[in-house]
Design an enzyme around this catalytic site. Structure first.
Site, PDB file in Angstrom:
ATOM      1  N   LYS A   8       0.835  -1.214   0.000  1.00  0.00           N
ATOM      2  CA  LYS A   8       0.000   0.000   0.000  1.00  0.00           C
ATOM      3  C   LYS A   8       0.866   1.260   0.000  1.00  0.00           C
ATOM      4  O   LYS A   8       0.638   2.187  -0.768  1.00  0.00           O
ATOM      5  CB  LYS A   8      -0.913   0.037   1.245  1.00  0.00           C
ATOM      6  CG  LYS A   8      -1.825  -1.157   1.405  1.00  0.00           C
ATOM      7  CD  LYS A   8      -2.756  -0.990   2.598  1.00  0.00           C
ATOM      8  CE  LYS A   8      -2.068  -1.099   3.956  1.00  0.00           C
ATOM      9  NZ  LYS A   8      -1.556  -2.425   4.285  1.00  0.00           N
ATOM     10  N   ARG A  82      -9.934   0.679   8.355  1.00  0.00           N
ATOM     11  CA  ARG A  82      -9.615  -0.742   8.473  1.00  0.00           C
ATOM     12  C   ARG A  82     -10.681  -1.511   9.246  1.00  0.00           C
ATOM     13  O   ARG A  82     -10.558  -2.727   9.390  1.00  0.00           O
ATOM     14  CB  ARG A  82      -8.290  -0.897   9.238  1.00  0.00           C
ATOM     15  CG  ARG A  82      -7.087  -1.244   8.345  1.00  0.00           C
ATOM     16  CD  ARG A  82      -5.860  -0.958   9.150  1.00  0.00           C
ATOM     17  NE  ARG A  82      -4.729  -1.792   8.895  1.00  0.00           N
ATOM     18  CZ  ARG A  82      -3.567  -1.329   8.430  1.00  0.00           C
ATOM     19  NH1 ARG A  82      -3.431  -0.073   8.071  1.00  0.00           N
ATOM     20  NH2 ARG A  82      -2.539  -2.136   8.322  1.00  0.00           N
ATOM     21  N   ARG A 121      11.672  -8.081   5.389  1.00  0.00           N
ATOM     22  CA  ARG A 121      11.659  -6.640   5.100  1.00  0.00           C
ATOM     23  C   ARG A 121      12.568  -5.912   6.091  1.00  0.00           C
ATOM     24  O   ARG A 121      12.573  -6.209   7.281  1.00  0.00           O
ATOM     25  CB  ARG A 121      10.218  -6.127   5.234  1.00  0.00           C
ATOM     26  CG  ARG A 121      10.085  -4.649   5.014  1.00  0.00           C
ATOM     27  CD  ARG A 121       8.650  -4.251   4.751  1.00  0.00           C
ATOM     28  NE  ARG A 121       7.822  -4.232   5.956  1.00  0.00           N
ATOM     29  CZ  ARG A 121       6.582  -3.754   5.969  1.00  0.00           C
ATOM     30  NH1 ARG A 121       6.028  -3.304   4.860  1.00  0.00           N
ATOM     31  NH2 ARG A 121       5.886  -3.769   7.084  1.00  0.00           N
ATOM     32  N   ARG A 154      10.950  -3.882  11.487  1.00  0.00           N
ATOM     33  CA  ARG A 154       9.813  -3.386  12.264  1.00  0.00           C
ATOM     34  C   ARG A 154       9.433  -4.394  13.333  1.00  0.00           C
ATOM     35  O   ARG A 154       9.487  -5.595  13.107  1.00  0.00           O
ATOM     36  CB  ARG A 154       8.618  -3.150  11.317  1.00  0.00           C
ATOM     37  CG  ARG A 154       8.444  -1.709  10.939  1.00  0.00           C
ATOM     38  CD  ARG A 154       7.413  -1.514   9.867  1.00  0.00           C
ATOM     39  NE  ARG A 154       6.079  -2.023  10.197  1.00  0.00           N
ATOM     40  CZ  ARG A 154       4.991  -1.772   9.462  1.00  0.00           C
ATOM     41  NH1 ARG A 154       5.086  -1.033   8.387  1.00  0.00           N
ATOM     42  NH2 ARG A 154       3.824  -2.267   9.800  1.00  0.00           N
ATOM     43  N   ARG A 165      -1.507 -10.422  12.279  1.00  0.00           N
ATOM     44  CA  ARG A 165      -1.965  -9.255  11.512  1.00  0.00           C
ATOM     45  C   ARG A 165      -2.815  -9.701  10.324  1.00  0.00           C
ATOM     46  O   ARG A 165      -3.822  -9.091   9.996  1.00  0.00           O
ATOM     47  CB  ARG A 165      -0.760  -8.444  11.004  1.00  0.00           C
ATOM     48  CG  ARG A 165      -0.080  -7.650  12.094  1.00  0.00           C
ATOM     49  CD  ARG A 165       1.311  -7.209  11.689  1.00  0.00           C
ATOM     50  NE  ARG A 165       1.350  -6.244  10.609  1.00  0.00           N
ATOM     51  CZ  ARG A 165       2.447  -5.944   9.916  1.00  0.00           C
ATOM     52  NH1 ARG A 165       3.593  -6.533  10.196  1.00  0.00           N
ATOM     53  NH2 ARG A 165       2.405  -5.049   8.955  1.00  0.00           N
TER      54      ARG A 165
HETATM   55  P1  AMP Z   1       0.746  -0.362   8.381  1.00  0.00           P
HETATM   56  O1  AMP Z   1       1.886   0.591   8.417  1.00  0.00           O
HETATM   57  O2  AMP Z   1      -0.385   0.104   7.505  1.00  0.00           O
HETATM   58  O3  AMP Z   1       1.187  -1.768   8.075  1.00  0.00           O
HETATM   59  O4  AMP Z   1       0.159  -0.398   9.871  1.00  0.00           O
HETATM   60  C1  AMP Z   1       0.935  -0.868  10.947  1.00  0.00           C
HETATM   61  C2  AMP Z   1       0.078  -1.098  12.167  1.00  0.00           C
HETATM   62  O5  AMP Z   1      -0.544   0.140  12.544  1.00  0.00           O
HETATM   63  C3  AMP Z   1      -1.083  -2.071  11.979  1.00  0.00           C
HETATM   64  O6  AMP Z   1      -0.685  -3.416  12.146  1.00  0.00           O
HETATM   65  C4  AMP Z   1      -1.997  -1.616  13.099  1.00  0.00           C
HETATM   66  O7  AMP Z   1      -1.533  -2.035  14.359  1.00  0.00           O
HETATM   67  C5  AMP Z   1      -1.825  -0.109  13.055  1.00  0.00           C
HETATM   68  N1  AMP Z   1      -2.808   0.523  12.141  1.00  0.00           N
HETATM   69  C6  AMP Z   1      -2.547   1.170  10.971  1.00  0.00           C
HETATM   70  N2  AMP Z   1      -3.660   1.668  10.441  1.00  0.00           N
HETATM   71  C7  AMP Z   1      -4.675   1.335  11.289  1.00  0.00           C
HETATM   72  C8  AMP Z   1      -6.075   1.556  11.289  1.00  0.00           C
HETATM   73  N3  AMP Z   1      -6.675   2.226  10.284  1.00  0.00           N
HETATM   74  N4  AMP Z   1      -6.783   1.087  12.341  1.00  0.00           N
HETATM   75  C9  AMP Z   1      -6.201   0.431  13.353  1.00  0.00           C
HETATM   76  N5  AMP Z   1      -4.885   0.176  13.414  1.00  0.00           N
HETATM   77  C10 AMP Z   1      -4.117   0.609  12.388  1.00  0.00           C
END
Ligand code: AMP
Length: 213
Positions: A8, A82, A121, A154, A165
């Site tokens: 994304k 989400r 990663r 990460r 996840r």
């Molecule tokens: P990402 O960078 O999009 O992979 O997000 C990393 C982590 O941030 C996810 O695994 C969630 O713990 C949290 N996160 C990101 N976006 C959301 C969202 N819209 N709602 C809830 N948690 C989120």
């Protein structure tokens, strides 16, 4: 939208020639964690377990970001909404702002491919460049090609956490695709398509053109 590691963020970066404002909820959370605010500390625990940040915190941060922000060329939301509650609130925000959602792009990736991608990663903490130990390794082991910083993994890119996840994505986020399909806004793409081709396909599907600066 997309499963973890579907690309994304990379896609959003590749669409920067549209001159739209890009916001990643994950990046907003990581910024908050770095600043060690009370919200940041609560978020770190949740993210480390691979769970979603509670809706009230997510909505609070996203709303703050959106508040009063205008963009003549629109917005690209990466990783938000989400959950169903987030999607409903987002629909309301758009209505209040007198704006409309024009598309929802869903990137699909299988669980096994997700684990392969994310467990290898590595990220530059300084400039955000993303590497993959097998497919896109840095020239010098453990160091960023552009700034030389030590690469990091990460905290949520560990296999057990990746699988959690993915399960949460399937249970809470993937079902939102129906909401956007019912609105006639959903386009689904395989996340296994090389990024350059995917970007080209997005430009073609939505009849987009780069904006001269
Ligand atoms: P990402 O960078 O999009 O992979 O997000 C990393 C982590 O941030 C996810 O695994 C969630 O713990 C949290 N996160 C990101 N976006 C959301 C969202 N819209 N709602 C809830 N948690 C989120």
């Amino acid at each position: 939208m997309g499963s973890p590691g579907a690309g994304k963020g990379t896609l959003a970066a590749n669409l920067r020639t549209l001159n739209a404002e890009h916001v990643s909820s994950g990046d907003l959370f990581r910024r908050e964690m770095k600043r060690n605010t009370p919200v940041g500390i609560a978020i770190r625990k949740t993210m480390k377990r691979g769970e979603l940040v509670p809706d009230h915190l997510t909505l609070g941060l996203m709303r703050k970001w959106f508040w009063g922000r205008k963009s003549a060329r629109g917005f690209i939301l990466d990783g938000f909404p989400r959950t169903r509650i987030q999607a409903v609130c987002f629909d309301e925000w758009m209505e209040t702002r007198g704006e409309v959602l024009t598309a929802c792009v869903l990137l699909e990736l299988s669980e096994s491919e997700t684990v392969k991608r994310l467990s290898q990663r590595r990220i530059c903490p300084k400039d955000g460049t993303v590497y993959h130990l097998a497919h896109n390794p840095p020239r010098c082991e453990g160091r960023c090609d552009s700034c030389g910083s030590t690469l990091v993994q990460r905290e949520d890119d560990i296999e057990e956490v990746i699988r959690r996840r993915y399960a949460i994505y399937e249970r809470l986020t993937r079902p939102l695709a129906d909401h956007y399909a019912n609105l006639g806004l959903l386009s689904v793409f395989s996340a296994e398509i090389p990024q350059e081709e995917l970007t080209a396909r997005i430009f073609e599907t939505f009849n987009l053109a780069p904006v001269p600066r």
